[in-house]
Design a protein around this motif. Structure first.
Motif, short mmCIF file in Angstrom:
data_model
loop_
_atom_site.label_atom_id
_atom_site.label_comp_id
_atom_site.label_asym_id
_atom_site.label_seq_id
_atom_site.Cartn_x
_atom_site.Cartn_y
_atom_site.Cartn_z
N ASP A 50 0.83 -1.21 0.00
CA ASP A 50 0.00 0.00 0.00
C ASP A 50 0.87 1.26 0.00
O ASP A 50 0.59 2.23 -0.72
CB ASP A 50 -0.92 0.03 1.22
N VAL A 51 1.91 1.25 0.83
CA VAL A 51 2.79 2.42 0.93
C VAL A 51 3.54 2.63 -0.38
O VAL A 51 3.66 3.77 -0.87
CB VAL A 51 3.77 2.27 2.10
N PHE A 52 4.04 1.55 -0.97
CA PHE A 52 4.74 1.68 -2.25
C PHE A 52 3.80 2.23 -3.32
O PHE A 52 4.19 3.11 -4.11
CB PHE A 52 5.31 0.34 -2.70
N ASP A 53 2.57 1.73 -3.37
CA ASP A 53 1.62 2.22 -4.37
C ASP A 53 1.31 3.70 -4.16
O ASP A 53 1.19 4.46 -5.13
CB ASP A 53 0.32 1.40 -4.30
N SER B 63 4.30 5.66 -5.43
CA SER B 63 4.31 5.68 -6.89
C SER B 63 3.28 6.66 -7.44
O SER B 63 3.56 7.44 -8.37
CB SER B 63 4.03 4.28 -7.44
N GLU B 64 2.09 6.63 -6.86
CA GLU B 64 1.01 7.50 -7.35
C GLU B 64 1.35 8.97 -7.16
O GLU B 64 1.11 9.80 -8.05
CB GLU B 64 -0.29 7.14 -6.60
N ARG B 65 1.96 9.31 -6.03
CA ARG B 65 2.28 10.72 -5.77
C ARG B 65 3.45 11.19 -6.64
O ARG B 65 3.47 12.35 -7.07
CB ARG B 65 2.59 10.91 -4.29
N ILE B 66 4.40 10.31 -6.91
CA ILE B 66 5.49 10.68 -7.82
C ILE B 66 4.96 10.88 -9.23
O ILE B 66 5.29 11.86 -9.91
CB ILE B 66 6.59 9.61 -7.78
N THR B 67 4.11 9.97 -9.69
CA THR B 67 3.54 10.09 -11.03
C THR B 67 2.73 11.37 -11.17
O THR B 67 2.79 12.05 -12.20
CB THR B 67 2.65 8.87 -11.33
N ALA B 68 1.98 11.72 -10.12
CA ALA B 68 1.15 12.93 -10.14
C ALA B 68 1.95 14.19 -9.83
O ALA B 68 1.40 15.29 -9.85
CB ALA B 68 0.00 12.79 -9.16
N ILE C 247 4.69 13.51 -0.66
CA ILE C 247 5.52 12.30 -0.60
C ILE C 247 6.13 12.10 0.78
O ILE C 247 6.18 10.98 1.30
CB ILE C 247 6.62 12.37 -1.68
N PHE C 248 6.55 13.19 1.41
CA PHE C 248 7.33 13.07 2.64
C PHE C 248 6.50 12.54 3.81
O PHE C 248 7.06 12.02 4.78
CB PHE C 248 7.97 14.41 2.97
N ALA C 249 5.18 12.66 3.72
CA ALA C 249 4.32 12.11 4.77
C ALA C 249 4.38 10.59 4.83
O ALA C 249 3.96 9.99 5.82
CB ALA C 249 2.88 12.58 4.56
N LEU C 250 4.92 9.97 3.78
CA LEU C 250 5.03 8.51 3.75
C LEU C 250 6.29 8.01 4.47
O LEU C 250 6.46 6.81 4.64
CB LEU C 250 5.04 8.01 2.31
N TYR C 251 7.16 8.94 4.88
CA TYR C 251 8.41 8.57 5.53
C TYR C 251 8.34 8.85 7.03
O TYR C 251 7.77 9.86 7.46
CB TYR C 251 9.58 9.36 4.92
N ALA C 252 8.95 7.98 7.82
CA ALA C 252 9.05 8.21 9.26
C ALA C 252 9.94 9.43 9.53
O ALA C 252 10.76 9.81 8.69
CB ALA C 252 9.63 6.98 9.95
N GLU C 253 9.78 10.02 10.70
CA GLU C 253 10.57 11.21 11.03
C GLU C 253 12.07 10.93 10.98
O GLU C 253 12.86 11.80 10.63
CB GLU C 253 10.18 11.73 12.42
N ASP C 254 12.47 9.70 11.35
CA ASP C 254 13.90 9.35 11.36
C ASP C 254 14.26 8.44 10.19
O ASP C 254 15.23 7.67 10.27
CB ASP C 254 14.28 8.70 12.68
N ASP D 277 5.68 -1.92 -15.54
CA ASP D 277 6.26 -3.24 -15.28
C ASP D 277 6.68 -3.40 -13.82
O ASP D 277 7.77 -3.88 -13.50
CB ASP D 277 7.47 -3.49 -16.19
N VAL D 278 5.79 -3.02 -12.92
CA VAL D 278 6.09 -3.11 -11.49
C VAL D 278 6.03 -4.57 -11.04
O VAL D 278 5.06 -5.28 -11.31
CB VAL D 278 5.10 -2.26 -10.67
N LEU D 279 7.08 -5.00 -10.37
CA LEU D 279 7.14 -6.35 -9.80
C LEU D 279 7.55 -6.21 -8.34
O LEU D 279 8.63 -5.70 -8.04
CB LEU D 279 8.16 -7.19 -10.57
#
Length: 293
Positions: A6-9, A12-17, A23-30, A67-69
């Protein structure tokens, strides 16, 4: 429950858009993000705010993922994603199609560690950045430290892990005649980061391929080998560095990641993400590599 996929998707969606601020909200503070093959030297960023500071403007490009695997691993926090980025550099209007592989560790729905390997050369070419790339390699120096002793193997030599170890260390040992015997008679080996590379489809192709070791006077040692076992019992993914010399070059160090499928003790498929860009720069063949684009 948010899964690593889910996080990877979402990433990907935010980078494409091109929604860079989200994007940064998907990363932990550390969170830690490493780019082991970023030219001219690898990079490492620690902390969400550091990521925001360095990447807040995003990449000035339009791109889609293809071609996401996704490979699940025996560590429930870790996935490995292979994919292509297909797009256009907006400053130049030039198109690109690049291979990528990322190892992502998720915890509590956030990315805590990411190791990102990208095919930088065609992207830089699309951005008209090749001259700056050459200048960067002329002055860059990667810190070299002594190679640690080789750890003793506990793996069954016919297991996927054991075969991976024999492949990596076989290059270090200069076993050019023995390395092709690790592959099935019919196999499929691709070098994703080498422009114009042909797929190797047989053990005989591999015999010809490994002659480069003898011709190039390669002297590598393996360091920092980490093998990730996937949920497919035939597939392992290994990260490792080669440190050494080739063809009389100065000592250098390059990072690599391979995806191997092993069946009945033999490699039937391998996708090799080798840092050909760093090798070419270290051995004085950067122009030759660029000419393959």
């Amino acid at each position: 429950m948010t899964t690593p996929r889910d996080v990877f998707d979402a990433l990907s969606e935010r980078i494409t858009a091109r929604r860079w601020d989200e994007i940064f909200a998907l990363y932990a503070e550390d969170a830690v993000v490493e780019n082991p093959q970023r030219p001219p030297v690898p990079s490492r960023y620690e902390g969400r705010e550091t990521l925001r500071k360095n990447f807040g403007g995003g990449l000035n490009a339009r791109m889609d993922r293809a071609d996401v695997l996704i490979h699940g691993t025996t560590d429930p926090e870790v996935i490995v994603a292979e994919y292509r980025n297909v797009g256009e550099a907006l400053d130049t209007g030039k198109s690109f199609d690049i291979a990528n592989i990322q190892l992502l560790r998720m915890r509590d729905g956030l990315i805590v560690h990411s190791r990102d390997y990208h095919d930088y050369l065609p992207l830089i070419a699309a951005q008209d950045g090749l001259e700056n790339l050459k200048k960067g390699f002329e002055t860059a120096e990667r810190e070299l430290t002594p190679v640690p002793p080789r750890p003793a193997s506990t793996a069954d030599p016919k297991s996927p892990r054991g075969v991976f170890e024999r492949l990596a260390y076989g290059v270090a040992d200069g076993d050019w005649a023995g390395l092709p015997e690790l592959y099935a008679e019919e196999t499929q080996v691709t070098h994703l980061f080498l422009p114009g590379a042909e797929t190797l489809k047989s053990r005989e192709d591999l015999r010809e391929h490994f002659k480069f070791g003898e011709r190039g006077a390669v002297r590598f040692q393996v360091r920092d080998l980490a093998i990730h076992e996937t949920l497919d019992p035939e597939v392992v993914i290994g990260e490792f560095d080669y440190q050494g010399t080739a063809g009389g070059s100065a000592e250098f160090r390059v990072s690599n990641i391979f995806v191997l499928r092993v069946r009945d003790g033999l490699i039937v498929e391998s996708r090799d993400y080798v840092d050909h860009l760093a090798i070419a720069a270290a051995t004085g063949r950067l122009d030759e590599l660029i000419s393959r684009l």
